[in-house]
Design an enzyme around this catalytic site. Structure first.
Site, mmCIF file in Angstrom:
data_model
loop_
_atom_site.group_PDB
_atom_site.id
_atom_site.type_symbol
_atom_site.label_atom_id
_atom_site.label_comp_id
_atom_site.label_asym_id
_atom_site.label_seq_id
_atom_site.Cartn_x
_atom_site.Cartn_y
_atom_site.Cartn_z
ATOM 1 C CG ASP A 130 0.323 -5.775 -19.681
ATOM 2 O OD1 ASP A 130 0.042 -4.638 -20.134
ATOM 3 O OD2 ASP A 130 -0.453 -6.630 -19.546
ATOM 4 C CG ASP B 18 -4.684 -2.825 -20.786
ATOM 5 O OD1 ASP B 18 -5.280 -3.859 -20.607
ATOM 6 O OD2 ASP B 18 -3.620 -2.639 -20.496
HETATM 7 C C1 DX5 Z 1 -3.501 -4.858 -16.335
HETATM 8 C C2 DX5 Z 1 -2.548 -5.162 -17.877
HETATM 9 C C3 DX5 Z 1 -3.657 -5.782 -18.616
HETATM 10 C C4 DX5 Z 1 -4.207 -6.812 -18.433
HETATM 11 C C5 DX5 Z 1 -5.630 -7.222 -18.899
HETATM 12 O O1 DX5 Z 1 -2.364 -4.320 -15.502
HETATM 13 O O2 DX5 Z 1 -2.210 -3.729 -18.197
HETATM 14 O O3 DX5 Z 1 -3.075 -5.467 -20.255
HETATM 15 O O4 DX5 Z 1 -3.315 -7.973 -19.130
HETATM 16 O O5 DX5 Z 1 -5.985 -8.263 -18.771
HETATM 17 P P1 DX5 Z 1 -7.589 -8.499 -18.318
HETATM 18 O O6 DX5 Z 1 -8.191 -8.236 -19.830
HETATM 19 O O7 DX5 Z 1 -7.746 -9.927 -18.080
HETATM 20 O O8 DX5 Z 1 -8.039 -7.468 -17.608
HETATM 21 ZN ZN ZN Z 2 -1.712 -3.441 -20.265
#
Ligand code: DX5
Ligand code: ZN
Length: 227
Positions: free
Chosen positions: A38, A178
């Site tokens: 990210d 995601d």
């Molecule tokens: C949120 C990000 C994700 C996040 C997902 O904005 O894009 O990639 O790290 O984390 P989890 O699986 O914990 O929701």
């Molecule tokens: Zn993400």
């Protein structure tokens, strides 16, 4: 269900930020082939995440495919630097660009796979004209910016709708999901057509039995569902 290639894609934002190398070594040993990274700018979302230097260091030291999720207001500015670093998958949010087809063509022309991210509030229909130009669609299961949020149920319907359109129009884009992906919704995501599962605080990084075991357990769950 047909056997498909499914990618389990750990999101590094949920890793041990004080010791990323340790986590990366474990993920590599567990057979993980792709990493979700990210990139946030503090404007599009109220948070900051990995920068280009961190990405270069990961690229220089590991063979993972790198899947960069841009949560920034100016994604065009990152395309060339990310190409130079050597990332493979690059996605941006639909509402951050004026000419998404032009940007996708540029990403693909540079040899990367281009994807568009749909927020939970954005319907699949917004992508109708863009789908033929996409290597993948990233469907957010939560509002972007933070990990550890609860998966929104409409995400499954969107995956299903995209898979249906893909079949009807004989398109080849992959579907990535995601945010909030956990043991309970993984099966529906796979069955409805997701190809890439981003796994964070409720998956490989759940911090239950250690990353090695948690990663192993999640990979096993995915394998069981695939069978
Ligand atoms: C949120 C990000 C994700 C996040 C997902 O904005 O894009 O990639 O790290 O984390 P989890 O699986 O914990 O929701
Ligand atoms: Zn993400």
């Amino acid at each position: 269900m047909n056997k498909r290639d499914l990618m389990v894609n750990p999101t590094l934002a949920c890793g041990n930020l004080l010791n990323l190398k340790k986590d990366l070594d474990i993920l590599e040993k567990e057979g993980i082939s792709i990493l979700h990274i990210d990139v946030m700018d503090g404007h599009y979302v109220p948070n900051l995440c990995f920068n280009l230097n961190t990405l270069s260091e990961i690229r220089r030291n590991y063979a993972f495919l790198l899947d960069v999720h841009l949560m920034v207001t100016n994604p065009e500015d990152y395309v060339i630097p990310l190409k130079e670093i050597g990332i493979e998958y690059l996605s941006f949010h639909l509402d951050t660009v004026r000419f998404p087809i032009r940007l996708l063509k540029k990403i693909e022309c540079l040899g990367m796979k281009g994807g568009i991210v749909l927020n939970p509030s954005q319907p699949v229909s917004l992508l109708e004209e863009v789908l033929p130009y996409l290597s993948f669609v990233l469907v957010m299961g939560v509002e972007p910016g933070f990990s550890g949020q609860t998966f929104l149920p409409q995400t499954i319907d969107k995956i299903k709708e995209l898979a249906c359109i893909r079949k009807e129009r004989a398109l080849t884009f992959m579907i990535e999901v995601d945010g909030g992906v956990n043991d309970l919704n993984t099966e529906s995501c796979i069955k409805e057509g997701a190809d890439i599962l981003v796994t964070g605080a409720f998956g490989v990084f759940r911090r239950k039995n250690g990353l090695e075991q948690d990663c192993h357990d999640y990979l096993e769950l995915v394998e069981r569902i695939k069978r």
